[in-house]
Design a protein around this motif. Structure first.
Motif, mmCIF file in Angstrom:
data_model
loop_
_atom_site.group_PDB
_atom_site.id
_atom_site.type_symbol
_atom_site.label_atom_id
_atom_site.label_comp_id
_atom_site.label_asym_id
_atom_site.label_seq_id
_atom_site.Cartn_x
_atom_site.Cartn_y
_atom_site.Cartn_z
ATOM 1 N N ARG A 174 0.557 -1.001 0.205
ATOM 2 C CA ARG A 174 -0.064 0.288 0.291
ATOM 3 C C ARG A 174 0.622 1.365 -0.244
ATOM 4 O O ARG A 174 0.421 2.073 0.201
ATOM 5 N N PHE B 143 -8.191 3.291 -8.577
ATOM 6 C CA PHE B 143 -9.225 3.024 -8.207
ATOM 7 C C PHE B 143 -10.157 3.567 -7.614
ATOM 8 O O PHE B 143 -11.392 4.203 -7.950
ATOM 9 N N LEU B 144 -9.630 5.425 -6.608
ATOM 10 C CA LEU B 144 -10.404 5.470 -5.917
ATOM 11 C C LEU B 144 -11.394 6.852 -6.844
ATOM 12 O O LEU B 144 -12.308 7.399 -6.984
ATOM 13 N N GLY C 222 -14.508 5.657 -7.910
ATOM 14 C CA GLY C 222 -15.261 4.863 -6.878
ATOM 15 C C GLY C 222 -15.356 3.406 -7.068
ATOM 16 O O GLY C 222 -15.777 2.682 -6.162
ATOM 17 N N ILE C 223 -14.318 3.255 -7.387
ATOM 18 C CA ILE C 223 -13.598 1.452 -6.823
ATOM 19 C C ILE C 223 -12.654 1.590 -5.137
ATOM 20 O O ILE C 223 -11.955 2.398 -5.434
ATOM 21 N N ASP C 224 -13.249 1.251 -3.933
ATOM 22 C CA ASP C 224 -12.419 0.798 -3.177
ATOM 23 C C ASP C 224 -11.394 -0.632 -3.119
ATOM 24 O O ASP C 224 -12.588 -1.984 -2.403
ATOM 25 N N LEU C 225 -10.466 -0.243 -4.117
ATOM 26 C CA LEU C 225 -10.077 -1.797 -3.760
ATOM 27 C C LEU C 225 -8.535 -1.650 -4.308
ATOM 28 O O LEU C 225 -8.018 -0.493 -4.344
ATOM 29 N N TYR C 226 -7.167 -1.768 -3.405
ATOM 30 C CA TYR C 226 -5.792 -2.002 -3.661
ATOM 31 C C TYR C 226 -5.465 -3.414 -4.758
ATOM 32 O O TYR C 226 -6.255 -4.766 -4.821
ATOM 33 N N ARG D 275 -3.994 2.639 -5.992
ATOM 34 C CA ARG D 275 -5.425 2.628 -5.526
ATOM 35 C C ARG D 275 -5.746 4.487 -5.127
ATOM 36 O O ARG D 275 -7.435 4.738 -5.810
#
Length: 226
Positions: free
Chosen positions: A206, A218-219, A222-226, A215
């Motif tokens: 991370r 994705f954000l 609207g994607i909350d995923l690593y 990250r």
């Protein structure tokens, strides 16, 4: 006209998996070959991810080992290096390089990959070699072998060297990573199968440059995923 075949350089990460999905949409999965390359990195998590994504899309998957070529390099990504992988953003790393590539730049890696992939592509009857470089990686000279100038030069070399049989397609070269992920959302890419982290732990670190970029992209979508 016969249907074209495409070979996709697949690392198991966000960009190449999005590209694999795009290739399947454009050419049909029966006309797509995925090629993954081991270059001596400190872990094989990304190669395992490449296996999973190739299986998901049900495409032929070929693996090459080019690790011996990089045995003289002290790049921090490589198993033979004692250098630590930086745990900071690419922008922070570039502030310390005085215009040189970052420490995770593997010497001319993408030039080698594209050359090797061109040979495989021609042998497999492919007319298109797809490569997932994007503008964020090229920014600030972090990875100069991801720039549009590099892609265009390699395309000219491959096209001329193959007698016009093969061309390079890098549709993301002018896009940032957030735009690549937006295209992946449209395509329904299974990003949970991908791996981007430069560390080889059970979970992404991370904090390395690629984790941070992944990250943020994705954000932005609207994607909350690593």
């Amino acid at each position: 006209m016969p249907q074209e075949k495409a070979l996709v350089l697949s690392s198991g990460g966000v960009d190449s998996t999005t590209l694999l999905a795009l290739a399947c949409e454009k050419y049909g999965r029966e006309n797509v070959v995925a090629l993954s390359i081991y270059y001596g990195q400190k872990h094989k998590k990304e190669l395992e991810a490449a296996d999973k994504t190739a299986e998901y899309y049900n495409v032929e998957h070929i693996a090459l080992d080019l690790s011996t070529i990089f045995r003289y390099s002290d790049c921090s990504l490589l198993a033979g290096s004692s250098a630590e992988i930086p745990h900071e953003s690419y922008a922070e790393q570039l502030e310390k390089t005085d215009g040189a590539p970052v420490s995770t730049y593997v010497p001319f890696r993408n030039g080698l990959f594209l050359s090797a992939a061109a040979s495989v592509a021609l042998s497999k009857g492919c007319s298109v070699l797809m490569y997932g470089a994007h503008a964020d990686d090229a920014a600030g000279n972090a990875y100069p072998d991801c720039s549009e100038a590099f892609v265009n030069a390699m395309n000219n070399a491959v096209y001329e060297g193959s007698g016009g049989q093969l061309r390079i397609s890098a549709p993301f070269a002018g896009m940032n990573k957030a735009a690549v992920v937006a295209e992946g959302k449209r395509l329904g890419v299974p990003y949970e199968l991908t791996w981007s982290c430069y560390e080889g732990g059970e979970e992404p670190c991370r904090v390395c440059g690629t984790c941070r970029d992944r990250r943020a992209a994705f954000l932005a979508n609207g994607i909350d995923l690593y």
